[in-house]
Design a protein around this motif. Structure first.
Motif, mmCIF file in Angstrom:
data_model
loop_
_atom_site.group_PDB
_atom_site.id
_atom_site.type_symbol
_atom_site.label_atom_id
_atom_site.label_comp_id
_atom_site.label_asym_id
_atom_site.label_seq_id
_atom_site.Cartn_x
_atom_site.Cartn_y
_atom_site.Cartn_z
ATOM 1 N N TYR A 190 0.810 -1.227 0.000
ATOM 2 C CA TYR A 190 0.000 0.000 0.000
ATOM 3 C C TYR A 190 0.836 1.267 0.000
ATOM 4 C CZ TYR A 190 0.499 -0.171 5.154
ATOM 5 O OH TYR A 190 0.984 -0.225 6.432
ATOM 6 N N ASN A 191 1.998 1.215 -0.647
ATOM 7 C CA ASN A 191 2.847 2.399 -0.776
ATOM 8 C C ASN A 191 2.095 3.510 -1.500
ATOM 9 O OD1 ASN A 191 5.307 4.024 -0.993
ATOM 10 N ND2 ASN A 191 5.184 3.498 -3.165
ATOM 11 N N ALA A 192 1.887 4.631 -0.840
ATOM 12 C CA ALA A 192 1.217 5.784 -1.436
ATOM 13 C C ALA A 192 1.484 6.986 -0.559
ATOM 14 C CB ALA A 192 -0.295 5.538 -1.516
ATOM 15 N N ASN A 193 1.331 8.189 -1.147
ATOM 16 C CA ASN A 193 1.463 9.365 -0.298
ATOM 17 C C ASN A 193 0.191 9.522 0.514
ATOM 18 O OD1 ASN A 193 2.528 11.653 0.879
ATOM 19 N ND2 ASN A 193 3.431 12.366 -1.045
ATOM 20 N N ILE A 194 0.351 10.171 1.663
ATOM 21 C CA ILE A 194 -0.765 10.215 2.614
ATOM 22 C C ILE A 194 -1.539 11.530 2.519
ATOM 23 C CG2 ILE A 194 0.235 8.595 4.250
ATOM 24 C CD1 ILE A 194 1.204 11.107 5.839
ATOM 25 N N HIS A 195 -2.668 11.567 3.188
ATOM 26 C CA HIS A 195 -3.491 12.760 3.449
ATOM 27 C C HIS A 195 -4.309 13.263 2.263
ATOM 28 C CE1 HIS A 195 -0.806 13.862 7.153
ATOM 29 N NE2 HIS A 195 -1.661 12.887 7.394
ATOM 30 N N ARG A 196 -3.751 13.313 1.043
ATOM 31 C CA ARG A 196 -4.526 13.917 -0.044
ATOM 32 C C ARG A 196 -5.144 12.905 -1.003
ATOM 33 N NH1 ARG A 196 -0.632 16.943 1.306
ATOM 34 N NH2 ARG A 196 0.776 15.525 0.220
ATOM 35 N N GLY A 197 -4.595 11.707 -1.001
ATOM 36 C CA GLY A 197 -5.028 10.756 -2.019
ATOM 37 C C GLY A 197 -6.464 10.292 -1.822
ATOM 38 N N LEU A 198 -7.167 10.099 -2.935
ATOM 39 C CA LEU A 198 -8.551 9.629 -2.835
ATOM 40 C C LEU A 198 -8.632 8.147 -3.142
ATOM 41 C CD1 LEU A 198 -10.210 12.658 -4.592
ATOM 42 C CD2 LEU A 198 -10.321 12.085 -2.164
ATOM 43 N N HIS A 199 -7.486 7.554 -3.438
ATOM 44 C CA HIS A 199 -7.499 6.139 -3.805
ATOM 45 C C HIS A 199 -7.236 5.251 -2.587
ATOM 46 C CE1 HIS A 199 -3.094 6.326 -3.867
ATOM 47 N NE2 HIS A 199 -3.240 7.471 -4.515
ATOM 48 N N THR A 200 -7.501 3.972 -2.780
ATOM 49 C CA THR A 200 -7.442 3.016 -1.674
ATOM 50 C C THR A 200 -6.083 3.000 -0.986
ATOM 51 O OG1 THR A 200 -9.005 1.643 -2.853
ATOM 52 C CG2 THR A 200 -7.767 0.567 -1.090
ATOM 53 N N LEU A 201 -5.025 2.961 -1.801
ATOM 54 C CA LEU A 201 -3.689 2.865 -1.219
ATOM 55 C C LEU A 201 -3.387 4.054 -0.308
ATOM 56 C CD1 LEU A 201 -3.424 0.534 -3.166
ATOM 57 C CD2 LEU A 201 -1.232 1.468 -3.960
ATOM 58 N N SER A 202 -3.728 5.235 -0.786
ATOM 59 C CA SER A 202 -3.446 6.438 0.006
ATOM 60 C C SER A 202 -4.255 6.421 1.302
ATOM 61 C CB SER A 202 -3.782 7.687 -0.806
ATOM 62 O OG SER A 202 -3.578 8.831 -0.012
ATOM 63 N N GLU A 203 -5.464 5.928 1.191
ATOM 64 C CA GLU A 203 -6.317 5.877 2.382
ATOM 65 C C GLU A 203 -5.739 4.902 3.416
ATOM 66 O OE1 GLU A 203 -10.821 4.632 3.436
ATOM 67 O OE2 GLU A 203 -10.498 5.408 1.419
ATOM 68 N N GLU A 204 -5.275 3.751 2.919
ATOM 69 C CA GLU A 204 -4.678 2.762 3.828
ATOM 70 C C GLU A 204 -3.409 3.306 4.474
ATOM 71 O OE1 GLU A 204 -6.198 -1.364 1.643
ATOM 72 O OE2 GLU A 204 -4.084 -0.802 1.552
#
Lengths: 148, 453
Positions: free
Chosen positions: B90-104
């Motif tokens: 679930y590597n993703a940037n945090i706080h702004r993303g609307l996708h699943t990975l960012s949410e996780e």
């Protein structure tokens, strides 16, 4: 070969326990402080040069065995030599310590103690301990050169 | 932007289900019948050691005996797995993303913030700021609070045993502002001298910045008494918990400190994550330390409105993976229980002190009573330089630290260029201490070759 054989040879421990030319020189030609900021080793080098000859070198050191022994051997190697000869010894010693391919030190018999420091090459973090007195001496010789 | 503060479910589930050969820790991991030191309950190290892959490493055929925990601790498989799990799933940037990975990722990241809040008993997770390390957390306070609240004629109080991070920072602020840096001196056995503190802390004192535990002497600061003196004089208290928080149950509310800093790599977590806890009303008033993305709420050509705390102090993409893995480190410590951790360390330290005193020819620095100190023992062996000692011990597979330990002013006070230091943590055993003592015997033999003049 164990660590004691490589690094803590009798010659080194002898120079560590009984450092030659330990002390200060009143009115030296140069007084230079050397510091190893990472480990906190400190030394003060006093140097007297007269008519192009290294007449006296003394060290006040607070360092490990390698640092102290290297400094002690250095003073024995350079005192009485001309500045040019001393510079040549410094260069030979530094290349022995830093050049991976060079293992033999082409020095006269009376300086063979220095060869005991070759074992330090196997322990890269300690090379800087061995070099500190020599780098400080270079600074001292340069500062004497500039005074002319 | 309101990050969700929920437990990072994907991380914890996975770290336990991964086939890493380790069982999740529970309170049952310390065994009252099998491992006792007199009446003291010790941790079940047989079980714990299996959780730390690095401890099975052999050095030249010798078992690694890791006694450099005050510098950094080793990491359990659950922490290492939490890191790779984040990057793999679930590597993703945090706080702004609307996708699943960012949410996780956001849930896991903010989940650690809640775990930290709980671990140090802070009133709100908004008071938990992530930094790179404890040093950066102190720099944040110095630059944000210090530069706006300390002026000419003011006084800053630290102690004689501070680490350079809680020393140079305040010294430079004092020099810049024309303030005076004052020192609480130590008792003969290397503890904070509370009587002297009472003389040094006065109405001019703006802040007292002090270590919870010395990284050299192990001395534990009587924080409550220092806080009482500070309150009486209207000054703030910053507690440097870099050594304390990993080893002592710490409640910011019980201790009543204004700031607490610490770093995860010394408490089973990864490098690169520090924490600043601050009193909410102070953090609200403090200006940002660093500017950029994430720390804003709205930006215009001529002005910027900053985000609310804690994000006001977290500019740029944070160290997401390491913060998440830090949560796994807290899970591990919570499973052991901090009281049990402390008891274990007192047991090991008591044993080490007794064996070192028996050894002879050693100078031991700091308190001799294990109840007054953490699991840190500093010493020198006759005229053997600490660096030589460190190198010789390494030959026996024993990792200790040697040098000034980032405490040069303390070394000057002790009139030594450095010390050798052994420091313990949850996986250390009495057997480790025995190997360490044998290695010291060997070091003395090597250096005994040539008698001193």
């Amino acid at each position: 070969m164990s660590l004691a054989d490589d690094l803590y040879r009798e010659t080194i421990l002898d120079h560590y326990h009984n450092p030659r030319n330990h002390g200060i020189i009143d009115n030296p030609s140069a007084k230079v402080e050397g510091v190893n900021p990472l480990c906190g080793d400190e030394l003060t080098l006093y140097l007297t040069v007269e008519n192009g000859t290294v007449v006296d070198v003394k060290l006040e050191a607070k360092g490990c065995s390698i640092n102290t022994a290297s400094g002690s051997m250095m003073t024995e190697a350079v005192v009485g030599k001309s500045v040019d000869e001393a510079t040549d010894i410094i260069n030979k010693f530094k290349s022995m310590m830093l050049d991976k391919n060079q293992s033999e030190l082409d020095l006269p018999e009376e300086m063979e103690d220095l060869e005991a420091l070759q074992g330090v090459k196997k322990y890269p973090v300690r090379i800087k301990c061995a070099l500190l007195p020599w780098n400080t001496l270079i600074e001292g010789l340069e500062s004497v050169g500039q005074q002319k | 932007m309101t990050p969700v503060a929920q437990p990072p479910i994907p991380v914890k589930n996975n770290s336990q289900s991964m086939d890493n050969g380790c069982t999740p820790m529970t309170q049952a991991t310390f065994n009252e019948e099998l491992s006792t030191n007199g009446s003291r309950v010790m941790l079940d190290t047989t079980k714990i050691i299996k959780d730390f892959p690095i401890l099975s490493r052999q050095l030249d055929g010798k078992r690694l005996v890791y006694l450099d925990n005050a510098a950094t601790s080793q990491k359990p498989a659950s922490v290492i797995n939490a890191l790779s799990h984040y990057y793999q799933y679930y590597n993703a940037n945090i706080h702004r993303g609307l996708h699943t990975l960012s949410e996780e990722a956001t849930i896991a990241f903010e989940g650690t913030r809640e775990k930290v809040r709980d671990f140090i008993d802070a009133p709100s997770e908004k008071q938990i700021i992530f930094t790179r390390n404890a040093t950066e957390a102190i720099n944040l306070v110095v630059n944000s609070w210090g530069k706006h609240n300390v002026g000419e004629g003011d006084e800053i109080v630290i102690s004689a045993l501070e680490h350079h991070s809680n020393f140079v920072t305040w010294q430079q602020l004092a020099l810049e502002k024309g303030a005076t840096l004052r020192f609480i001196e130590l008792t003969e056995d290397g503890r904070i001298d509370v009587e002297h503190a009472a003389k040094v802390i006065n109405s001019k004192t703006k802040i007292v910045a002090i270590s919870q535990m010395s990284n050299v002497l192990g001395s534990i600061t009587p924080v409550e008494e220092i806080v009482r003196l500070a309150r009486k004089n209207g000054s703030l208290v910053l507690l440097d918990g870099a050594q304390g928080v990993p080893h002592l149950a710490t409640s910011v509310q019980k201790l009543d400190v204004d700031f607490l800093v610490f770093s995860f790599h010394k408490m089973l977590g990864p490098t690169g994550v520090g924490v600043l806890y601050g009193r909410a009303e102070l953090l609200e008033k403090m200006p940002p330390f660093l500017y950029g993305g994430d720390m804003i709420s709205s930006v215009h050509r001529d002005r910027t409105k900053f985000n609310e705390i804690p994000w006001k102090f977290e500019a740029g993409t944070p160290n997401i993976a390491d913060v998440i893995a830090s949560g796994a480190a807290l899970d591990y410590l919570n499973d052991l229980g901090m009281e049990a951790v402390r008891n274990h360390e007192i047991g090991i330290t008591e044993y080490a002190l007794a064996r070192l005193e028996d050894f002879g020819g050693l100078t031991i620095y700091g308190p001799r009573d294990a109840n007054l100190k953490g699991g840190v023992v500093s010493f020198n062996l006759s005229d053997i330089h600490p660096h030589d000692l460190g190198q010789l011990l390494n030959e026996s597979g024993v990792a200790i630290r040697a040098g000034h330990h980032c405490c040069q002013p303390l070394m000057n006070d002790l009139k030594v260029s450095g010390t050798a230091r052994a420091s313990f943590y949850v996986y250390n055993t009495k057997d480790d201490v025995d190997v360490f003592i044998s290695a010291l015997t060997e070091a003395r033999r090597v250096f005994g070759h040539v008698s001193c003049r």
